[in-house]
Design a protein around this motif. Sequence first.
Motif, PDB file in Angstrom:
ATOM      1  N   HIS A 184      29.251  24.007  46.409  1.00  0.00           N
ATOM      2  CA  HIS A 184      29.768  24.631  45.165  1.00  0.00           C
ATOM      3  C   HIS A 184      30.910  25.578  45.508  1.00  0.00           C
ATOM      4  O   HIS A 184      30.768  26.402  46.419  1.00  0.00           O
ATOM      5  N   PHE A 185      32.002  25.472  44.793  1.00  0.00           N
ATOM      6  CA  PHE A 185      33.119  26.397  44.929  1.00  0.00           C
ATOM      7  C   PHE A 185      33.294  27.129  43.611  1.00  0.00           C
ATOM      8  O   PHE A 185      33.200  26.530  42.541  1.00  0.00           O
ATOM      9  N   GLU A 186      33.521  28.374  43.684  1.00  0.00           N
ATOM     10  CA  GLU A 186      33.772  29.137  42.446  1.00  0.00           C
ATOM     11  C   GLU A 186      35.145  29.715  42.453  1.00  0.00           C
ATOM     12  O   GLU A 186      35.749  30.000  43.399  1.00  0.00           O
TER      13      GLU A 186
END
Length: 186
Positions: A184-186
């Motif tokens: 997951h990248f935010e």
Amino acid sequence: FSCIVLRVLFFALATSCSAQDNHKKIITKIVVQGNSLVRDEAVLQRLLYKTGDVFDPDLSAAAINKLYSLGYFSQIRLEKEEDDDSVILQVVLQEKKLLDAYEIDGNQKITTKKLIEKLGLKNYLAVDDHDVLHLCSQIRKLYREDNYHQAKVTGEVKPSENSKGIELLLKIEEGPASQVREVHFE
């Protein structure tokens, strides 16, 4: 005048005490104890002290390390018996058990040949508990490098059936390969 005489006497006493503290003691004899695998001559050759030398306590740590480098000893002590001007040095050894055979069991993802090579197992002539723990740790590290982070490794030592040495069994439970499922990248 008495003050000068006292100073001269004090200086002479201090010089005398200092000379006694720095008195060099000669090694008259070196005794090797506790060895059966390694000959006395091999120990004496590696030892930094020789009969007839002046005993220097500052060499003791280096002498012990040089003997440890042979790979045959689990414990080494230097003991000295001294009189006014001589020292008898005793080299007290505890030898590791001679390694007659080794077996690696449970490995599928890393070949036995690769494990033997990476561990340098052919170079182990004698082992103790510390060596077994080190080998197990090195195997776990190799499995982590191949993404097998749950690998379990145990080492077992048993007396050899046909000699005074020991046999080493390294048991491996590889476990599942680690995988990245999501990022997951935010």
